[in-house]
Design a protein around this motif. Sequence first.
Motif, PDB file in Angstrom:
ATOM      1  N   HIS A   1       0.836  -1.208   0.000  1.00  0.00           N
ATOM      2  CA  HIS A   1       0.000   0.000   0.000  1.00  0.00           C
ATOM      3  C   HIS A   1       0.868   1.254   0.000  1.00  0.00           C
ATOM      4  CE1 HIS A   1      -4.084  -1.469   0.159  1.00  0.00           C
ATOM      5  NE2 HIS A   1      -3.696  -2.408   1.007  1.00  0.00           N
TER       6      HIS A   1
ATOM      7  N   LYS B   1       2.648   1.937  -3.354  1.00  0.00           N
ATOM      8  CA  LYS B   1       1.735   2.444  -4.391  1.00  0.00           C
ATOM      9  C   LYS B   1       1.996   3.936  -4.639  1.00  0.00           C
ATOM     10  CE  LYS B   1      -2.351   2.663  -2.894  1.00  0.00           C
ATOM     11  NZ  LYS B   1      -3.478   2.201  -2.098  1.00  0.00           N
TER      12      LYS B   1
ATOM     13  N   GLN C   1      -3.800  -3.449  -6.532  1.00  0.00           N
ATOM     14  CA  GLN C   1      -2.679  -2.472  -6.459  1.00  0.00           C
ATOM     15  C   GLN C   1      -1.766  -2.594  -7.677  1.00  0.00           C
ATOM     16  OE1 GLN C   1      -3.320  -0.697  -3.770  1.00  0.00           O
ATOM     17  NE2 GLN C   1      -4.763  -2.310  -3.179  1.00  0.00           N
TER      18      GLN C   1
ATOM     19  N   SER D   1      -0.038  -2.595 -11.399  1.00  0.00           N
ATOM     20  CA  SER D   1       0.009  -1.547 -12.433  1.00  0.00           C
ATOM     21  C   SER D   1       1.194  -1.882 -13.340  1.00  0.00           C
ATOM     22  CB  SER D   1       0.233  -0.193 -11.773  1.00  0.00           C
ATOM     23  OG  SER D   1       1.505  -0.200 -11.135  1.00  0.00           O
TER      24      SER D   1
ATOM     25  N   ILE E   1       3.833  -2.202 -10.727  1.00  0.00           N
ATOM     26  CA  ILE E   1       3.657  -3.154  -9.615  1.00  0.00           C
ATOM     27  C   ILE E   1       3.112  -4.481 -10.165  1.00  0.00           C
ATOM     28  CG2 ILE E   1       2.438  -3.606  -7.456  1.00  0.00           C
ATOM     29  CD1 ILE E   1       2.402  -0.636  -6.904  1.00  0.00           C
TER      30      ILE E   1
END
Length: 385
Positions: free
Chosen positions: A142, A145, A172, A174, A177
Amino acid sequence: MAQHQSENGFRAFRVTKKRVESDIITSFYLEPTDAGPLWTVKPGQYITLRVPVANDPVLKTYSVSSDPSDPSHYRITVKREAGFNGVPDGVGSCWLHDQVAIGDTIDIAAPRGVFCLDEDSTRPVVLLSGGVGLTPMVSMLHCLKHSARDVYFLHACENGRVHALRDEVMAQTSDRIQARFVYRMPEDVDQFDASGMIDKAFLQSTLPIDDYDVYLCGPVPFMMAMYGLLQELGVPKARIAYEFFGKAASLDQLVSKAAPVKVATKAASKAAPTVQALTFLTDPDAWAVADETPAPVQAASQGQVNFRKSDASVDWDGSANSLLELAENCGLEPEFSCRSGICNACKCTLVSGEVEYFEQPLIAPEKGKVLICCSRPKGTVVLDI
Ligand SMILES: Cc1cc2nc3c(=O)[nH]c(=O)nc-3n(C[C@H](O)[C@H](O)[C@H](O)COP(=O)(O)OP(=O)(O)OC[C@H]3O[C@@H](n4cnc5c(N)ncnc54)[C@H](O)[C@@H]3O)c2cc1C
Ligand code: FES
């Protein structure tokens, strides 16, 4: 934040939500009853719960699995440690699962722990977990991010039935990530990236050809295997941070003592590794970190430590971090568990002399007793060990 401390540093928190995450793992959402702000928590830290068993409450630690920047609550995510064949159920985890309900209150002590995301680093990050060891990683995820760093969230577990927080982790992901799930015994309905065990080829084909920070947590055999593999890949030890969910130990010592393990299950990678050379193998900067000799501990003062029962005396010369470490360096085996001043397992009698704490005990020992895991001598001391 003294106004939000109750007896012995504990505050009452109300369970505001209880969410089943998998067949064996449940999350608990906790909000302070005093309406004060949450204590600051660093990504990766844990909180300590007072479990009210019989006459003698026990303390249990659980990593915060929620977003550390969320000011509304802490979340812990707990695996039910069921007993079997006459072995009793786990005290804390089964109390939480079976008896704690929404609306109940739990006494909690402030976040602690040094297994924290290094937020100053700019290197890519590998979050490598097994089983319920993913909880601190989710908190770190988290936080990451909001950074510009590349993140590889690698998680190993039995199958989809015991896999917790999967959707939250996927949410989360992307360009920056990535998440990969390895199931040891997948079922037909499962969606996963590889089956079997995480092996060297899987790591080589998944991880960047780069120099990265690794955070490792999971069952002890998993951590030992991963620690060995990472080093085979040339990852400097200084770049591998890890946490045990049980008795704290050194992975270095465990791996060096262990006999080679035969892996009964097939490896996760199906293809031969494509990456043979990793740049950090030749990156002098990376090796400089690996070769760094830890700075000697500053001795509180020169003096002698006398372990009376063992008939051993040794100089406090700064070569050990704590009195516990000094005793172990002398070949003694005092009791310990958390090694961080929480459980009092290392409590022993101070026959004479004085100690100073470099980490304050959660519950101060009574007069004449000391916690040797988080203290150093002030001058000469005699301990009843
Ligand atoms: C820093 C840290 C963070 C942690 N974070 C998490 C987390 O996020 N999530 C999580 O689920 N856990 C976490 N843990 C682990 C957690 O603190 C507890 O250790 C765990 O829940 C088991 O505690 P328990 O009281 O349920 O079991 P215990 O009562 O301590 O028993 C442990 C196991 O031993 C078995 N057992 C009990 N009595 C006996 C006996 N007489 N003989 C043999 N076996 C026995 C039990 O069945 C159980 O499986 C963390 C631990 C640490 C140190
Ligand atoms: S080992 Fe837990 S307080 Fe020292």
